[in-house]
Scaffold this active site. Structure first.
Site, PDB file in Angstrom:
ATOM      1  N   ARG A  35       0.833  -1.209   0.000  1.00  8.27           N
ATOM      2  CA  ARG A  35       0.000   0.000   0.000  1.00  8.27           C
ATOM      3  C   ARG A  35       0.868   1.259   0.000  1.00  8.27           C
ATOM      4  NH1 ARG A  35      -3.800  -1.677   4.941  1.00  8.27           N
ATOM      5  NH2 ARG A  35      -1.886  -2.757   5.500  1.00  8.27           N
ATOM      6  N   ASP A  60       5.144  -6.458  -3.605  1.00  8.35           N
ATOM      7  CA  ASP A  60       4.467  -7.645  -3.079  1.00  8.35           C
ATOM      8  C   ASP A  60       5.544  -8.704  -2.891  1.00  8.35           C
ATOM      9  OD1 ASP A  60       1.341  -9.272  -3.865  1.00  8.35           O
ATOM     10  OD2 ASP A  60       3.086 -10.088  -2.814  1.00  8.35           O
ATOM     11  N   VAL A  61       5.766  -9.138  -1.689  1.00  4.32           N
ATOM     12  CA  VAL A  61       6.882 -10.066  -1.416  1.00  4.32           C
ATOM     13  C   VAL A  61       6.687 -11.414  -2.106  1.00  4.32           C
ATOM     14  CG1 VAL A  61       7.601  -9.021   0.777  1.00  4.32           C
ATOM     15  CG2 VAL A  61       5.873 -10.851   0.788  1.00  4.32           C
ATOM     16  N   TYR A 153      -2.694 -21.787   7.917  1.00  3.29           N
ATOM     17  CA  TYR A 153      -1.957 -20.678   8.541  1.00  3.29           C
ATOM     18  C   TYR A 153      -0.952 -21.231   9.544  1.00  3.29           C
ATOM     19  CZ  TYR A 153      -0.709 -16.614  11.315  1.00  3.29           C
ATOM     20  OH  TYR A 153       0.009 -15.643  11.984  1.00  3.29           O
ATOM     21  N   LYS A 157       3.315 -21.038   9.629  1.00  3.00           N
ATOM     22  CA  LYS A 157       4.109 -20.564  10.767  1.00  3.00           C
ATOM     23  C   LYS A 157       4.966 -21.695  11.350  1.00  3.00           C
ATOM     24  CE  LYS A 157       3.044 -16.231  10.573  1.00  3.00           C
ATOM     25  NZ  LYS A 157       4.045 -15.191  10.230  1.00  3.00           N
ATOM     26  N   VAL A 186      -2.292 -10.383  18.808  1.00  7.37           N
ATOM     27  CA  VAL A 186      -1.917  -8.974  18.797  1.00  7.37           C
ATOM     28  C   VAL A 186      -3.000  -8.221  18.038  1.00  7.37           C
ATOM     29  CG1 VAL A 186      -0.044  -7.327  18.337  1.00  7.37           C
ATOM     30  CG2 VAL A 186       0.471  -9.769  18.555  1.00  7.37           C
ATOM     31  N   THR A 188      -4.065  -5.969  15.677  1.00  5.56           N
ATOM     32  CA  THR A 188      -3.591  -5.172  14.538  1.00  5.56           C
ATOM     33  C   THR A 188      -4.650  -5.307  13.440  1.00  5.56           C
ATOM     34  OG1 THR A 188      -2.510  -7.124  13.642  1.00  5.56           O
ATOM     35  CG2 THR A 188      -1.189  -5.722  15.111  1.00  5.56           C
ATOM     36  N   GLU A 189      -4.244  -5.189  12.188  1.00  4.50           N
ATOM     37  CA  GLU A 189      -5.194  -5.437  11.097  1.00  4.50           C
ATOM     38  C   GLU A 189      -5.324  -6.934  10.809  1.00  4.50           C
ATOM     39  OE1 GLU A 189      -3.998  -3.266   7.638  1.00  4.50           O
ATOM     40  OE2 GLU A 189      -4.676  -1.338   8.424  1.00  4.50           O
TER      41      GLU A 189
HETATM   42  N1  LIG Z   1      -1.676 -10.048  14.932  1.00  2.99           N
HETATM   43  C1  LIG Z   1      -1.511 -11.267  15.454  1.00  2.99           C
HETATM   44  O1  LIG Z   1      -2.335 -11.757  16.287  1.00  2.99           O
HETATM   45  C2  LIG Z   1      -0.335 -12.090  15.058  1.00  2.99           C
HETATM   46  C3  LIG Z   1       0.425 -11.775  13.936  1.00  2.99           C
HETATM   47  N2  LIG Z   1       1.491 -12.585  13.617  1.00  2.99           N
HETATM   48  C4  LIG Z   1       2.296 -12.294  12.428  1.00  2.99           C
HETATM   49  O2  LIG Z   1       2.834 -10.974  12.533  1.00  2.99           O
HETATM   50  C5  LIG Z   1       3.116 -10.462  11.229  1.00  2.99           C
HETATM   51  C6  LIG Z   1       2.559  -9.070  11.095  1.00  2.99           C
HETATM   52  O3  LIG Z   1       1.148  -9.131  11.196  1.00  2.99           O
HETATM   53  P1  LIG Z   1       0.271  -7.962  11.868  1.00  2.99           P
HETATM   54  O4  LIG Z   1       1.118  -6.748  12.031  1.00  2.99           O
HETATM   55  O5  LIG Z   1      -0.425  -8.528  13.038  1.00  2.99           O
HETATM   56  O6  LIG Z   1      -0.824  -7.737  10.750  1.00  2.99           O
HETATM   57  P2  LIG Z   1      -1.169  -6.501   9.795  1.00  2.99           P
HETATM   58  O7  LIG Z   1      -2.191  -7.035   8.854  1.00  2.99           O
HETATM   59  O8  LIG Z   1      -1.442  -5.287  10.598  1.00  2.99           O
HETATM   60  O9  LIG Z   1       0.209  -6.222   8.991  1.00  2.99           O
HETATM   61  C7  LIG Z   1       0.632  -7.122   8.011  1.00  2.99           C
HETATM   62  C8  LIG Z   1       1.683  -6.418   7.171  1.00  2.99           C
HETATM   63  O10 LIG Z   1       2.149  -7.322   6.178  1.00  2.99           O
HETATM   64  C9  LIG Z   1       2.090  -6.687   4.916  1.00  2.99           C
HETATM   65  N3  LIG Z   1       1.850  -7.657   3.852  1.00  2.99           N
HETATM   66  C10 LIG Z   1       0.871  -8.592   3.795  1.00  2.99           C
HETATM   67  N4  LIG Z   1       0.951  -9.276   2.633  1.00  2.99           N
HETATM   68  C11 LIG Z   1       2.002  -8.735   1.937  1.00  2.99           C
HETATM   69  C12 LIG Z   1       2.576  -8.993   0.680  1.00  2.99           C
HETATM   70  N5  LIG Z   1       2.095  -9.933  -0.120  1.00  2.99           N
HETATM   71  N6  LIG Z   1       3.642  -8.255   0.293  1.00  2.99           N
HETATM   72  C13 LIG Z   1       4.146  -7.291   1.102  1.00  2.99           C
HETATM   73  N7  LIG Z   1       3.660  -7.011   2.325  1.00  2.99           N
HETATM   74  C14 LIG Z   1       2.582  -7.716   2.722  1.00  2.99           C
HETATM   75  C15 LIG Z   1       0.946  -5.664   5.027  1.00  2.99           C
HETATM   76  O11 LIG Z   1       1.200  -4.587   4.144  1.00  2.99           O
HETATM   77  P3  LIG Z   1       0.381  -4.306   2.783  1.00  2.99           P
HETATM   78  O12 LIG Z   1      -1.011  -4.807   2.968  1.00  2.99           O
HETATM   79  O13 LIG Z   1       0.490  -2.825   2.641  1.00  2.99           O
HETATM   80  O14 LIG Z   1       1.147  -5.051   1.734  1.00  2.99           O
HETATM   81  C16 LIG Z   1       1.137  -5.199   6.463  1.00  2.99           C
HETATM   82  O15 LIG Z   1       2.099  -4.161   6.513  1.00  2.99           O
HETATM   83  C17 LIG Z   1       2.502 -11.483  10.258  1.00  2.99           C
HETATM   84  O16 LIG Z   1       3.531 -12.317   9.764  1.00  2.99           O
HETATM   85  C18 LIG Z   1       1.554 -12.301  11.136  1.00  2.99           C
HETATM   86  O17 LIG Z   1       1.365 -13.621  10.648  1.00  2.99           O
HETATM   87  C19 LIG Z   1       1.850 -13.671  14.380  1.00  2.99           C
HETATM   88  C20 LIG Z   1       1.112 -13.998  15.488  1.00  2.99           C
HETATM   89  C21 LIG Z   1      -0.006 -13.234  15.907  1.00  2.99           C
HETATM   90  C1  LIG Z   2      -3.882 -17.381  17.799  1.00  4.44           C
HETATM   91  C2  LIG Z   2      -2.948 -16.317  17.647  1.00  4.44           C
HETATM   92  O1  LIG Z   2      -2.424 -15.811  18.607  1.00  4.44           O
HETATM   93  C3  LIG Z   2      -2.595 -15.796  16.301  1.00  4.44           C
HETATM   94  N1  LIG Z   2      -2.988 -14.429  16.214  1.00  4.44           N
HETATM   95  C4  LIG Z   2      -3.282 -16.593  15.250  1.00  4.44           C
HETATM   96  O2  LIG Z   2      -4.351 -16.195  14.796  1.00  4.44           O
HETATM   97  O3  LIG Z   2      -2.726 -17.626  14.917  1.00  4.44           O
END
Ligand SMILES: NC(=O)C1=CN([C@@H]2O[C@H](COP(=O)(O)OP(=O)(O)OC[C@H]3O[C@@H](n4cnc5c(N)ncnc54)[C@H](OP(=O)(O)O)[C@@H]3O)[C@@H](O)[C@H]2O)C=CC1
Ligand SMILES: CC(=O)[C@H](N)C(=O)O
Length: 252
Positions: A35, A60-61, A153, A157, A186, A188-189
């Site tokens: 974005r 896009d990674v 998912y 992980k 966490v 977040t989004e």
């Molecule tokens: N929130 C939770 O409960 C948990 C999260 N995690 C992990 O933490 C990490 C961050 O997630 P979190 O901050 O919570 O979620 P968000 O959705 O807030 O952030 C995810 C980020 O990843 C980016 N992203 C997603 N897909 C792509 C792509 N294809 N290419 C580039 N960037 C990408 C998004 O950016 P954009 O859309 O702009 O590309 C965004 O900046 C993730 O790996 C998630 O699996 C792990 C455990 C728990």
């Molecule tokens: C259960 C968690 O803590 C994690 N956010 C997930 O959705 O896997």
């Protein structure tokens, strides 16, 4: 030149929190995300607030060709990356294996596993050339336990968990540290993305409990990165006090 952190998924959540924290520590930043406007907003705010330099890469990674091109075109100075935070990732849906969407599965595997690999394949070579660096892989409690309907998912992980161990072995001889950060819930989004924009369902995930916030994870990452040279944090599991296991709470 200031130290450099490269953060994937820096437009929101944990990645954005890491960008703020590392900027406050005086790091120059390479921020990646899809974005563009969000990336611009984060980058400009941090450059103004902390007098650091930020390179934003709209990418896009999952697209290895584009990712490789954009990273390869960085100057030599910017390739001296001290910290790589492999954070970009997502979940899609919460369905049993017999009902899951193949497209959702592909998105999670391509983002959480292959996107992390593509980025690491490039940046690890920069770190080998400088004989130093620290790679932070954002896993999950879902990489340690499997919860109902978490299937793919959780598998992605679990893959990150294995890759983290493998990277640690392969990169140790080059003086590169590798750390897994495994969060629980966490706010977040993440859940909004999982439920395809259904904010009501996303909010319900956190009903009745206090989840972690993104900065809780950013601070843990900073702890790992700021250890002295002889100390490596291999793996950190960080949970809300209210979440005893990976089992999804209140997610219907
Ligand atoms: N929130 C939770 O409960 C948990 C999260 N995690 C992990 O933490 C990490 C961050 O997630 P979190 O901050 O919570 O979620 P968000 O959705 O807030 O952030 C995810 C980020 O990843 C980016 N992203 C997603 N897909 C792509 C792509 N294809 N290419 C580039 N960037 C990408 C998004 O950016 P954009 O859309 O702009 O590309 C965004 O900046 C993730 O790996 C998630 O699996 C792990 C455990 C728990
Ligand atoms: C259960 C968690 O803590 C994690 N956010 C997930 O959705 O896997």
């Amino acid at each position: 030149m200031s130290k450099i952190a490269l953060i994937t998924g820096a437009t929101s959540g944990i990645g954005a929190a890491c960008a703020h924290l590392f900027a406050a520590q005086g790091y120059n930043l390479i921020l990646l995300g899809r974005r563009e406007q969000l990336l611009t907003d984060v980058s400009k705010h941090l450059e103004d607030k902390y007098a650091i330099e930020v390179k934003k890469i709209v990418v896009d990674v999952r697209d290895n060709e584009d990712l490789s091109y954009r990273l390869d075109t960085l100057t030599q100075q910017w390739k001296k990356v001290d910290v790589l935070i492999n954070n970009a990732g997502l979940s899609q849906g919460l369905d049993p294996i017999d009902k899951g969407s193949i497209d959702d599965w592909d998105t999670m595997i391509d983002t959480n596993v292959k996107g992390l690999l593509y980025t690491t394949r490039i940046v690890s070579n920069w770190m080998i050339a400088q004989k130093s660096g620290h790679i932070i892989n954002i896993g999950s409690i879902a990489g340690k336990e499997v919860y109902p309907n978490g299937n793919v998912y959780c598998a992605t992980k679990h893959a990150v968990d294995a890759l983290n161990k493998g990277m640690r072995i392969d990169l140790l001889p080059h003086g590169i540290k590798v750390t897994a950060i495994n969060p629980g819930m966490v706010e977040t989004e993440f859940s909004k993305v999982r439920f395809k924009g259904d904010e009501g369902r996303a909010k319900k995930v956190y009903d009745g409990l206090e989840p972690l916030v993104a900065n809780d994870i950013a601070e843990a990452i900073w702890f790992a990165v700021s250890r002295p040279a002889h100390v490596n944090i291999n793996d950190m599991l960080i949970m809300p006090t209210a979440q005893a296991t990976g089992t999804i709470i209140n997610r219907k």
